[in-house]
Design an enzyme around this catalytic site. Sequence first.
Site, PDB file in Angstrom:
ATOM      1  N   THR A 131       0.819  -1.220   0.000  1.00 54.70           N
ATOM      2  CA  THR A 131       0.000   0.000   0.000  1.00 54.70           C
ATOM      3  C   THR A 131       0.853   1.271   0.000  1.00 54.70           C
ATOM      4  O   THR A 131       1.856   1.351   0.711  1.00 54.70           O
ATOM      5  CB  THR A 131      -0.919   0.006   1.238  1.00 54.70           C
ATOM      6  N   GLU A 132       0.431   2.246  -0.786  1.00 58.09           N
ATOM      7  CA  GLU A 132       1.116   3.545  -0.835  1.00 58.09           C
ATOM      8  C   GLU A 132       0.109   4.658  -0.529  1.00 58.09           C
ATOM      9  O   GLU A 132      -1.100   4.415  -0.584  1.00 58.09           O
ATOM     10  CB  GLU A 132       1.731   3.761  -2.228  1.00 58.09           C
ATOM     11  N   SER A 137      -6.302  -0.261  -2.578  1.00 57.30           N
ATOM     12  CA  SER A 137      -7.241  -1.202  -3.207  1.00 57.30           C
ATOM     13  C   SER A 137      -6.809  -1.559  -4.623  1.00 57.30           C
ATOM     14  O   SER A 137      -7.113  -2.644  -5.116  1.00 57.30           O
ATOM     15  CB  SER A 137      -8.642  -0.589  -3.275  1.00 57.30           C
ATOM     16  N   ILE A 163       1.973   0.107   6.831  1.00 54.13           N
ATOM     17  CA  ILE A 163       2.683  -1.174   6.790  1.00 54.13           C
ATOM     18  C   ILE A 163       2.846  -1.706   8.209  1.00 54.13           C
ATOM     19  O   ILE A 163       3.501  -1.085   9.048  1.00 54.13           O
ATOM     20  CB  ILE A 163       4.047  -1.016   6.073  1.00 54.13           C
ATOM     21  N   HIS A 343     -24.899  -6.013  26.836  1.00 54.27           N
ATOM     22  CA  HIS A 343     -24.150  -5.916  28.101  1.00 54.27           C
ATOM     23  C   HIS A 343     -24.174  -4.512  28.700  1.00 54.27           C
ATOM     24  O   HIS A 343     -23.586  -4.286  29.766  1.00 54.27           O
ATOM     25  CB  HIS A 343     -22.690  -6.367  27.900  1.00 54.27           C
ATOM     26  N   GLU A 368      -6.880  -6.879   4.136  1.00 56.60           N
ATOM     27  CA  GLU A 368      -6.994  -8.091   3.303  1.00 56.60           C
ATOM     28  C   GLU A 368      -8.044  -7.898   2.197  1.00 56.60           C
ATOM     29  O   GLU A 368      -8.738  -8.827   1.807  1.00 56.60           O
ATOM     30  CB  GLU A 368      -7.361  -9.287   4.199  1.00 56.60           C
ATOM     31  N   GLU A 372     -15.690  -3.485  -0.164  1.00 59.06           N
ATOM     32  CA  GLU A 372     -16.071  -3.102  -1.540  1.00 59.06           C
ATOM     33  C   GLU A 372     -15.272  -3.901  -2.562  1.00 59.06           C
ATOM     34  O   GLU A 372     -15.767  -4.226  -3.646  1.00 59.06           O
ATOM     35  CB  GLU A 372     -15.830  -1.597  -1.759  1.00 59.06           C
TER      36      GLU A 372
END
Length: 388
Positions: A131-132, A137, A163, A343, A368, A372
């Site tokens: 990822t950047e 996605s 990361i 609760h 992961e 979407e």
Amino acid sequence: MDFELSDEQRLLVQTARRFVQEQIVPLETKLDPDADSLDPEDHARLAAQVKAMGLYGLGIPEEYGGPAIDLVTEVLLAMELSQHRAGLYAPCYGVFGGTGLAQLYEATEDQKQRYLHPTLRGEKTAFFALTEPSGGSDPARAIRTTAVRDGDDWVINGGKIFISGADEADYGLVFARTDPTQGRGGITCFIVDTDAPGFYVRRVVHTLRSAHYATELQFENLRVPHKNVLGEVNKGFSIASDRVSRARIPYAAACLGPAIKAQQMCIDYVKVRKTFGDLLATRQAIQWMIVDNEIDVRTARFLVLEAAFKAQSGAPFATEAAMAKLVASEAAGRVVDRAIQIHGGSGVSKDLPLERWYRELRIRRIGEGASEIQRLVIARNVIGGSFH
Ligand SMILES: Cc1cc2nc3c(=O)[nH]c(=O)nc-3n(C[C@H](O)[C@H](O)[C@H](O)COP(=O)(O)OP(=O)(O)OC[C@H]3O[C@@H](n4cnc5c(N)ncnc54)[C@H](O)[C@@H]3O)c2cc1C
């Protein structure tokens, strides 16, 4: 598809359940609710027990020392082993071993000696950097980090974000663009040592899971030897994506552990908690939340097992894996949310594990492959075509 468990599976599930109840749950009382690591002594003791049970290295192929179990059994175990406060991440995950980097099984023999085997022995840890800031996605288009060949080396410039664990890792897989004229066909995967000049951890990115953080990385003329290219030049994208579908199945199963446990907590609680002179169990508003929980858990469990059966039988399973990940992560979030409601004040307190699961499961709808993106995969396979 036969959902009847074999005697061996039943035994393993019972063993895992007992291990969680007798060994891990008691540690929760002495752990900070947000703890991200176990006391080293507890860690070593639990890891030794997991090894004695034959479950060390869950998810690692047998040829690399993992347990001789199939994916369906792995999934059944993941649902058990995640039924505690820290069920979705460390501190307890580490005692089951594993590299977190299935891509390394494709490495050259030399790379396996230098990286995979030390990782399997617990001597090195790694990160995975796809990822950047320009997006996660659609990495085929989003990757701006470049790698340019210079003699026997590659020179990497750019950066990554979100990361996990890179600040404590010894090395990691970094995906960089090596052919700017191509999309997914122009990306290469490099094994990068974190002590190499030009490798910087710019900052820790705190997320709503307070104990878990991700990092932002920067690469400035970072030189990586050609022998550290994982797989082939310009074929890195398939390394990133090939094992992703399979990984989604145990990931989905681990979401269900907290959901199953939260539902049990609800059932136990409504039988003892009284309001306005009567048990919560008698109130239809509460009953319906428990009914909806039950439907969510069973639907998701069915889809996770179906995906595992398909993958194990060698049939195409990308649609089933996407459905399992999508439904399990979303259903588990709903179940834990209802459990908090049932609760009351205790539900949001750190006295119970519900609030931690609530935060961790929210992240699971993004990691992961976000919900979407799972819908996109399912739509492509159901409708046909290659739209995005
Ligand atoms: C705690 C944490 C740890 C992480 N660890 C790692 C790691 O170790 N390594 C790593 O590489 N990455 C890691 N990530 C990054 C994660 O994989 C990305 O955040 C994720 O892939 C989404 O990318 P993005 O954040 O850039 O969102 P974007 O890709 O910008 O997407 C934004 C939103 O739009 C949606 N969307 C995107 N495309 C479409 C479409 N075509 N149609 C409809 N909706 C769409 C997405 O689902 C999302 O909801 C981590 C993230 C978090 C939060």
